[in-house]
Scaffold this motif. Sequence first.
Motif, mmCIF file in Angstrom:
data_model
loop_
_atom_site.group_PDB
_atom_site.id
_atom_site.type_symbol
_atom_site.label_atom_id
_atom_site.label_comp_id
_atom_site.label_asym_id
_atom_site.label_seq_id
_atom_site.Cartn_x
_atom_site.Cartn_y
_atom_site.Cartn_z
ATOM 1 N N ASN A 362 29.884 67.847 15.566
ATOM 2 C CA ASN A 362 30.543 69.123 15.281
ATOM 3 C C ASN A 362 29.530 70.147 14.792
ATOM 4 O OD1 ASN A 362 33.711 69.280 15.349
ATOM 5 N ND2 ASN A 362 33.196 67.165 14.784
ATOM 6 N N TRP A 395 33.338 74.468 16.237
ATOM 7 C CA TRP A 395 34.504 74.508 15.343
ATOM 8 C C TRP A 395 35.155 75.897 15.338
ATOM 9 C CZ3 TRP A 395 34.531 77.067 10.409
ATOM 10 C CH2 TRP A 395 35.604 76.736 9.582
ATOM 11 N N ASN A 476 41.178 74.705 15.786
ATOM 12 C CA ASN A 476 40.839 73.571 14.944
ATOM 13 C C ASN A 476 42.074 73.097 14.192
ATOM 14 O OD1 ASN A 476 39.081 71.783 13.290
ATOM 15 N ND2 ASN A 476 39.708 73.175 11.660
ATOM 16 N N TYR A 524 35.880 61.601 5.888
ATOM 17 C CA TYR A 524 34.708 62.458 5.805
ATOM 18 C C TYR A 524 33.664 61.985 4.798
ATOM 19 C CZ TYR A 524 37.675 65.667 8.398
ATOM 20 O OH TYR A 524 38.487 66.229 9.342
ATOM 21 N N GLU A 543 36.827 64.542 14.575
ATOM 22 C CA GLU A 543 36.051 64.700 13.335
ATOM 23 C C GLU A 543 36.040 63.378 12.578
ATOM 24 O OE1 GLU A 543 37.414 67.886 10.864
ATOM 25 O OE2 GLU A 543 37.444 69.349 12.496
ATOM 26 N N TRP A 634 31.705 64.656 12.187
ATOM 27 C CA TRP A 634 31.798 65.847 11.317
ATOM 28 C C TRP A 634 30.777 65.693 10.199
ATOM 29 C CZ3 TRP A 634 33.876 70.464 11.737
ATOM 30 C CH2 TRP A 634 33.808 71.305 10.616
ATOM 31 N N LYS A 635 29.792 66.498 10.191
ATOM 32 C CA LYS A 635 29.280 67.374 11.212
ATOM 33 C C LYS A 635 27.793 67.124 11.339
ATOM 34 C CE LYS A 635 29.323 71.129 7.813
ATOM 35 N NZ LYS A 635 27.912 70.998 7.453
#
Length: 867
Positions: A362, A395, A476, A524, A543, A634-635
């Motif tokens: 990303n 994004w 997104n 994440y 993501e 991500w990312k």
Amino acid sequence: MRKLFLYLLLMVGLSTQAQQRYELNTGWLCTNIIETNANGNQISNRGFALNNWLPATVPGTVLTTLLNNKKVPDPFYGMNNEKIPDIYKTGNDHYTYWFVKDFDEKVSGNEQVWLQFRGINYKAEIFLNGKKVNAQTHVGMHLRAKYNITKLLLATGKNRLAVIVFPPGFPGNPNGGQGGDGKIAKDLTTQYTAGWDWIQPTRDRNTGIWDKVTIEKTKGINIQNPHVVTLVPGKRLPDAKQQPATIKVSVEVENPTGRPISGVLQYEIAGKVVKKNVTISAANSEIKLPDLTLENPKLWWPSGYGKQDLYPLNIKFICANQVLDRENLTIGIRQIDNIWNERTQSMGAYVNGQKIFIKGGNWIISDAMLRFSDARYDAEVRYHKDMNLNLIRIWGGAILERPEFYNACDKYGLLVFQDFWFSGDCNGRWVDPLKKEDQWTRRNYPDNHPLVLTAVEDQVKMIRNHASLAFWCGGNEITPPEDILGPLKNEILPRLDGTRKLFDFSNSDEMSYNTIGGNGDGPYGIQDPKSFWAVKTFPYNSEVGSVGVGDYESLERFIPQENLIAPQFKSKPDSVWDYHKYIGYDQYINPYGKAKDAKDFAMKAQLVNYDQYRALMEGFSNKMWDWYTGTIIWKTQNPWTALRGQMYDYYLDPNACLYGLRKGSEPLHIMMNPLDSMVTVVNNGLTDRNNLMVQAKIYDMDGKDYFYSQVFNSIGASSVRRFFPMNDFLKKLDKKDGVFVSLKLLNEKQETLSENIYWLADNEGNYKGLQDIKSASLKVTAIEKSKGKIEVSLSNANGNPVAFFNRIALMDAVSGKRILPAFYDDNYVSILPGESKTIMVEYTGSPSDVALEVYGWNVERQRVNIR
């Protein structure tokens, strides 16, 4: 001979009547609207004095100009951003500026002169030589503007352009929410500038003439918005003799003269010329030229699957042996299709008939302050190729990327997944107490829907000819409002493109059927590397991410010395680390020994980085076509100095994330499943690989090796094969200190095709052996093979322990600073006892003297001169 002479003379005449185009990118001046009471008619007169006006950066933002004039501190360093006034508190006039440029241009004969703006944020009034240029106010960041200024140019050729630029009308409150209070999305502008969980607010919200300003001269006719479609039917193989491809070309032709013009519209590609006799009335016309069947074309492939062959395509309008206008393009011949995978329940990407396992990253934007350059785009996209990725997703809270970005993706073979300008955070997907307005109101952002549709048409035309552009996406994590999505999906894209899939939004069921539940993306934060192998997640995840702190040299660039403190487990980090969005490494550092200081932390963080991203891509690849058709990290880059989600820092210095990901993403890759120690090989290539040797060894902390197994075997195209488990063997070894596992994949010439070294913890989950490992003296030589290319050899003598986790850094021998960017075909490498490794390094620029620095976990830092 006379005929030949006349023919050559005609060709010379045709070539000299080329289109003229140049940028207005120097010599601009600016002042704040508060500093002058004059209007545009007055300011655009060359007699108007510009005393005390500031040199302006165009293309650029107001904040960039202020920074370049030392009126504000560098917002990317430390807490400096807090010292810069925010537009939400100052009001819009604080960042409303006049921009002025004097330039020389005059008209002769049938020439037409066009003034083109590729991007202004947010509103603008334009004046030239005392006259208003735009009849209606220019509105919208994501929109080009073109004006015929032929009649406004002065006979003397001495002209003045004046542009007043107003910020977005709703800059929003940067209150810590994703996109602040959300009101930034009421206008069609960059949402991230109000702040996000990976960036602080951009104080002027990117106000300015942020993209290129161009003057173009034609001979009465203006060719614009060419459209090239390539059809490559069937299932192809790289480097094979190809069946024909079809080239389809259409263009818009504008005639501002008030009288019809007849001539020949033609295009040329691969030595073939396609012509059409046309008459252009006093208006705009869209003209389709005859299709071309191109024999044995050289095809464009994604990185890791084949070459990125590109063709120049030249379009001309010729009248009475004179070229009135021309457009020059570079295209790749390929076809992209999408076929639903019933097993994975996700979309599968196909290029030239071959299924492509998507390994993506990303991308937000190259620079948060829009300081773009061809060189930076090239370096960033090259880093993504170096990660062995084949896709970049843009994004939706930023921009439709610039043609220069797409040029780099065409060159390096990165497919592009392009979002439009919507995000779940600002555009109402969730209840959010930090947002100013409710979900239903935010769901209808931006306020001006016809402007969005106009911008979509314009930006699609700008980038649609790039081979790398693969997919469109409505937004997104959320679709655009229905009266935008409907026309986009059912009318605009079919009419202007018609060759690319539009996903309604980035984690929609049509992309990846998310039977697991949840939002369809993430997690994440930092994770147990085993989880990437063990936990089934969404089958085409848009993501999924982790961490990304750079090494100590990177931290020094933007963290003041007094703040370079190692973050502690389960405690709030230093204020500067916190401001730059640090994600805690928590318990993942401590197994290597509690960090003594920031330098020690940064080194240990690289071990975690490498392990995380190698495991991420290995885990997804292990279930290729079974659980997954791809994943997008991500990312992979940062547009400012953040401490998360990056394979290289803002200054283009790579960290171990890049090389762990590079290793795990190899097109042909050997790996070990951490759940059962199964040695596995992944072949992302399009051909079978036969007569391969799979080899496994174990090394203890003293460097003693324990041979395990090697077998000859093969692996089919685009597949995964499991060879043998090592679990029982590893259990027999004394693991009180941990061990190294060395895997190699060799061809019949005993050349290494892939190698992989894992470091395993002891029975308590700690790396006690690494903490106590003896030093290894590494012999390093560096030879300049050609300009900008250096061959580095690393050798570890027999009897040494493993020379573990060595960072190579090219540096300016005079300043001692790293040369950035620099590209290494491997890094953070471990050298086994009695073995050597060769690494190629490439760089641009011309430092007066180049040196090499090498240091590792148990290898002393040393500087090596280049021979």
